[in-house]
Write an enzyme that holds these catalytic residues in place. Sequence first.
Site, PDB file in Angstrom:
ATOM      1  N   GLY A  83     -53.668 -39.884 -25.288  1.00 15.80           N
ATOM      2  CA  GLY A  83     -53.378 -41.264 -25.658  1.00 15.80           C
ATOM      3  C   GLY A  83     -51.968 -41.735 -25.379  1.00 15.80           C
ATOM      4  O   GLY A  83     -51.463 -42.635 -26.055  1.00 15.80           O
ATOM      5  N   SER A  84     -51.325 -41.185 -24.340  1.00 13.32           N
ATOM      6  CA  SER A  84     -49.973 -41.677 -24.040  1.00 13.32           C
ATOM      7  C   SER A  84     -50.022 -43.138 -23.583  1.00 13.32           C
ATOM      8  O   SER A  84     -49.104 -43.912 -23.881  1.00 13.32           O
ATOM      9  CB  SER A  84     -49.267 -40.790 -23.009  1.00 13.32           C
ATOM     10  OG  SER A  84     -49.820 -40.950 -21.728  1.00 13.32           O
ATOM     11  N   ASN A  85     -51.079 -43.516 -22.870  1.00 15.63           N
ATOM     12  CA  ASN A  85     -51.219 -44.932 -22.476  1.00 15.63           C
ATOM     13  C   ASN A  85     -51.516 -45.808 -23.689  1.00 15.63           C
ATOM     14  O   ASN A  85     -50.999 -46.930 -23.792  1.00 15.63           O
ATOM     15  CB  ASN A  85     -52.312 -45.093 -21.419  1.00 15.63           C
ATOM     16  CG  ASN A  85     -51.817 -44.736 -20.040  1.00 15.63           C
ATOM     17  OD1 ASN A  85     -51.129 -45.512 -19.399  1.00 15.63           O
ATOM     18  ND2 ASN A  85     -52.133 -43.527 -19.591  1.00 15.63           N
ATOM     19  N   LYS A 100     -76.994 -43.451 -24.278  1.00 13.62           N
ATOM     20  CA  LYS A 100     -75.765 -44.254 -24.153  1.00 13.62           C
ATOM     21  C   LYS A 100     -75.981 -45.636 -24.769  1.00 13.62           C
ATOM     22  O   LYS A 100     -75.099 -46.194 -25.419  1.00 13.62           O
ATOM     23  CB  LYS A 100     -75.396 -44.384 -22.670  1.00 13.62           C
ATOM     24  CG  LYS A 100     -74.147 -45.204 -22.439  1.00 13.62           C
ATOM     25  CD  LYS A 100     -73.659 -45.160 -21.010  1.00 13.62           C
ATOM     26  CE  LYS A 100     -73.125 -43.804 -20.681  1.00 13.62           C
ATOM     27  NZ  LYS A 100     -72.194 -43.790 -19.558  1.00 13.62           N
ATOM     28  N   MET A 157     -63.048 -41.016 -20.765  1.00 18.79           N
ATOM     29  CA  MET A 157     -63.683 -40.260 -19.680  1.00 18.79           C
ATOM     30  C   MET A 157     -65.209 -40.364 -19.719  1.00 18.79           C
ATOM     31  O   MET A 157     -65.921 -39.354 -19.744  1.00 18.79           O
ATOM     32  CB  MET A 157     -63.231 -38.805 -19.755  1.00 18.79           C
ATOM     33  CG  MET A 157     -61.751 -38.653 -19.513  1.00 18.79           C
ATOM     34  SD  MET A 157     -61.172 -39.555 -18.051  1.00 18.79           S
ATOM     35  CE  MET A 157     -59.863 -38.515 -17.487  1.00 18.79           C
ATOM     36  N   ARG A 158     -65.701 -41.601 -19.711  1.00 19.32           N
ATOM     37  CA  ARG A 158     -67.123 -41.846 -19.796  1.00 19.32           C
ATOM     38  C   ARG A 158     -67.430 -43.129 -19.029  1.00 19.32           C
ATOM     39  O   ARG A 158     -66.640 -44.079 -19.108  1.00 19.32           O
ATOM     40  CB  ARG A 158     -67.453 -42.076 -21.273  1.00 19.32           C
ATOM     41  CG  ARG A 158     -68.730 -41.542 -21.735  1.00 19.32           C
ATOM     42  CD  ARG A 158     -68.783 -41.578 -23.249  1.00 19.32           C
ATOM     43  NE  ARG A 158     -68.512 -40.283 -23.829  1.00 19.32           N
ATOM     44  CZ  ARG A 158     -69.327 -39.249 -23.745  1.00 19.32           C
ATOM     45  NH1 ARG A 158     -70.487 -39.361 -23.154  1.00 19.32           N
ATOM     46  NH2 ARG A 158     -69.004 -38.093 -24.262  1.00 19.32           N
ATOM     47  N   LEU A 159     -68.546 -43.144 -18.311  1.00 21.06           N
ATOM     48  CA  LEU A 159     -68.934 -44.380 -17.622  1.00 21.06           C
ATOM     49  C   LEU A 159     -69.417 -45.397 -18.644  1.00 21.06           C
ATOM     50  O   LEU A 159     -70.086 -45.042 -19.615  1.00 21.06           O
ATOM     51  CB  LEU A 159     -70.070 -44.096 -16.629  1.00 21.06           C
ATOM     52  CG  LEU A 159     -69.689 -43.359 -15.343  1.00 21.06           C
ATOM     53  CD1 LEU A 159     -70.934 -43.115 -14.499  1.00 21.06           C
ATOM     54  CD2 LEU A 159     -68.669 -44.153 -14.555  1.00 21.06           C
ATOM     55  N   ASN A 172     -59.674 -50.752 -16.504  1.00 19.41           N
ATOM     56  CA  ASN A 172     -59.417 -49.317 -16.552  1.00 19.41           C
ATOM     57  C   ASN A 172     -58.136 -49.017 -15.785  1.00 19.41           C
ATOM     58  O   ASN A 172     -57.756 -49.765 -14.874  1.00 19.41           O
ATOM     59  CB  ASN A 172     -60.592 -48.573 -15.899  1.00 19.41           C
ATOM     60  CG  ASN A 172     -60.415 -47.071 -15.929  1.00 19.41           C
ATOM     61  OD1 ASN A 172     -59.988 -46.497 -16.941  1.00 19.41           O
ATOM     62  ND2 ASN A 172     -60.729 -46.402 -14.821  1.00 19.41           N
ATOM     63  N   HIS A 227     -56.368 -45.801 -13.559  1.00 18.43           N
ATOM     64  CA  HIS A 227     -56.750 -44.539 -12.912  1.00 18.43           C
ATOM     65  C   HIS A 227     -55.542 -43.971 -12.169  1.00 18.43           C
ATOM     66  O   HIS A 227     -54.826 -44.713 -11.481  1.00 18.43           O
ATOM     67  CB  HIS A 227     -57.913 -44.781 -11.942  1.00 18.43           C
ATOM     68  CG  HIS A 227     -58.403 -43.519 -11.313  1.00 18.43           C
ATOM     69  ND1 HIS A 227     -59.173 -42.599 -11.999  1.00 18.43           N
ATOM     70  CD2 HIS A 227     -58.209 -43.004 -10.079  1.00 18.43           C
ATOM     71  CE1 HIS A 227     -59.430 -41.570 -11.199  1.00 18.43           C
ATOM     72  NE2 HIS A 227     -58.863 -41.791 -10.031  1.00 18.43           N
TER      73      HIS A 227
END
Length: 190
Positions: free
Chosen positions: A12-14, A65, A90-92, A107, A109
């Site tokens: 969680g640095s972002n 989902k 880390m999930r679609l 998002n 990346h």
Amino acid sequence: MKRIAIFSSGSGSNFQALIDATQKGSLQATVELLVCDQPDAFVIQRAQAAGIPTFVFRAKDYNSKMEFETEIIAQLEKRGIEFIVLAGYMRLIGPTLLQPFSKRIVNIHPSLLPAFPGKDAIGQALEYGVRITGVTVHYVDEGMDTGPIIAQAPVEVYPNETKQSLQEKIHVVEHQLYAETLNHLFITEF
Ligand code: GAR
């Protein structure tokens, strides 16, 4: 002020950088919720320290989902969330969430997309031997790190680079680019 939820699966640095930017006033938003799919993730402690509500779940506790995304939507609606920010989630994202939040999910990346999508983008870039990699902020669609690109920034790969040293440089760029890009979006597009 845009009411946002941040989704994260890890350190969680972002997440932290975005919270800090809202507190400094450089990001015109309020972080109303952390959504996390990993009950042991460090980002949960960051949210608690910042007094931000969390919705933590385990995908394996649900049949599909659609089921857990329906529960996420209820949490978002309860808090009047207008915009979703993925930061190491880390999930679609499935159609259940994409449909109501179309063009309102972004998002970040750690590569210059479309190069090196998916997991371990930094390791992939090192393995390939690129001299320049970077960071991409993009709208989210049903694909893996696809969707229209909003902003990119380059990061140079030095000859003696390790995964850790490159990751540190990428994080520094991510933390600045994400807050700046989101702020720009919020003040121009809404
Ligand atoms: C970040 O580098 C982010 O770009 C990446 O996960 C890391 C999370 O770090 N996301 C992806 O790879 C998405 N495909 P953080 O938990 O310290 O913010």
